[in-house]
Design a protein around this motif. Structure first.
Motif, mmCIF file in Angstrom:
data_model
loop_
_atom_site.group_PDB
_atom_site.id
_atom_site.type_symbol
_atom_site.label_atom_id
_atom_site.label_comp_id
_atom_site.label_asym_id
_atom_site.label_seq_id
_atom_site.Cartn_x
_atom_site.Cartn_y
_atom_site.Cartn_z
ATOM 1 N N ARG A 171 69.619 -22.265 -48.944
ATOM 2 C CA ARG A 171 68.434 -21.495 -49.248
ATOM 3 C C ARG A 171 68.542 -21.314 -50.643
ATOM 4 N N PHE A 172 69.494 -21.178 -51.386
ATOM 5 C CA PHE A 172 69.694 -20.627 -52.624
ATOM 6 C C PHE A 172 69.603 -22.150 -53.694
ATOM 7 N N HIS A 258 69.997 -11.860 -53.256
ATOM 8 C CA HIS A 258 69.186 -12.821 -54.235
ATOM 9 C C HIS A 258 68.141 -12.746 -53.978
ATOM 10 N N SER A 260 65.536 -15.058 -53.557
ATOM 11 C CA SER A 260 65.101 -15.854 -52.293
ATOM 12 C C SER A 260 65.339 -15.079 -51.086
ATOM 13 N N THR A 262 64.031 -12.509 -49.572
ATOM 14 C CA THR A 262 62.785 -11.707 -49.493
ATOM 15 C C THR A 262 62.895 -10.783 -48.428
#
Length: 298
Positions: A171-172, A258, A260, A262
């Motif tokens: 995901r990162f 992070h 991303s 949310t």
């Protein structure tokens, strides 16, 4: 947790009695076939083949009871039981041709029964019913999940962290370096705690708590397996971490996340965490949060 009311208990028992009667669960000839629900369900769960050990875990059945049902199906020519070719400790069960034919008919009758239950409702009513049943299933799954404290060096703890790392690495945008994971000694004993969520003996989530300074703790690596998301499990894990923090005398909890992630940011805000300036230089942190604890989390 709020105490369970007698009214809620009575309502669940009332629904169980009605639904089991309505779908014929008490009938010795379930769906009009020549077997009770238990044997019919077992044939369904066998599918194209599975070990008896996996069936016992999945269905949470007594080993002797499962063995007797499997022998009944075998004596009727519906399944065959054999030893696993590569592991003599495992007994495998698979359907015969006759078993596949019966299972196909079972599925046809089950579909017809479900359609019959819905026929008396309008389209919007059907949508409300199926949505309510989906909600009930999610909440029942959540209710059955346990969140237990384990040693930070336990194999299940490290396996959860490995799964967490693989998840966020995908995901990162910059990926994820596993050296950033908490070390066992940071989340064990007086230094901290590690919690694992279990669904039917399978680990489906985790979260870590470590001491930053006197009175201040930090939450790390709250993770839920993709199969168990959208149940509310992340909040359950967060509550366990907060309860542990309060028991240890922490008055402040901090965490970072992070950009991303949310959905994690939304959850933390909804759970009373407020955004603060950076409290640590962390390569994967874009947002920092803090929550004041007044006592044991509810």
């Amino acid at each position: 947790m709020d105490p369970v009311s007698t009214e809620h208990v009575a309502e669940i028992r009332r629904f169980n009695r009605y639904f089991t009667r309505r779908v014929g669960a008490l009938d010795e000839h379930y769906l009009g076939q020549d077997r009770p629900l238990g044997e019919a369900r077992l044939l369904f769960e066998i599918g194209e083949g599975v070990s008896l050990r996996e069936l016992r875990t999945r269905l949470r059945l007594d080993a002797g009871y499962l063995s007797r049902m499997a022998k009944t199906l075998q004596s009727q020519g519906l399944v065959r039981v054999s030893v696993h070719p590569h592991d003599s400790r495992l007994r495998m069960v698979e359907p015969t041709r006759a078993g596949r034919v019966e299972l196909k008919e079972q599925n046809r009758r089950a579909d017809a029964l479900a359609a019959g239950l819905l026929e008396g409702l309008t389209g919007p009513q059907r949508a409300r019913l199926t949505e309510a049943m989906s909600t009930a299933q999610r909440l029942l799954r959540l209710a059955a999940i346990t969140v237990d404290r384990v040693d930070g060096a336990a194999p299940v703890a490290r396996a959860c962290l490995d799964a967490y790392a693989a998840d966020i690495d995908a995901r990162f945008p910059e990926g994820f370096d596993k050296t950033d994971l908490v070390r066992p000694e940071e989340v064990s004993g007086a230094a901290g705690a590690f919690f694992v969520a279990y669904e039917e003996s399978r680990a489906v989530g985790c979260g870590a708590l470590r001491r930053l300074e006197p009175g201040v703790g930090e939450i790390r690596h709250v993770w839920v397996h993709p199969d168990a998301r959208r149940l509310g499990l992340a909040r359950r894990i967060l509550t366990a971490l907060e309860t542990e923090a309060a028991a240890r005398g922490f008055t402040v909890l901090r965490l970072d996340t992070h950009a991303s992630l949310t959905e994690a940011q939304r959850m933390y805000r909804a759970c009373g965490y407020t955004e603060i300036p950076p409290y640590v230089d962390h390569v994967y942190a874009d947002h920092w949060f803090e929550k004041r604890l007044s006592g044991p989390a509810s």
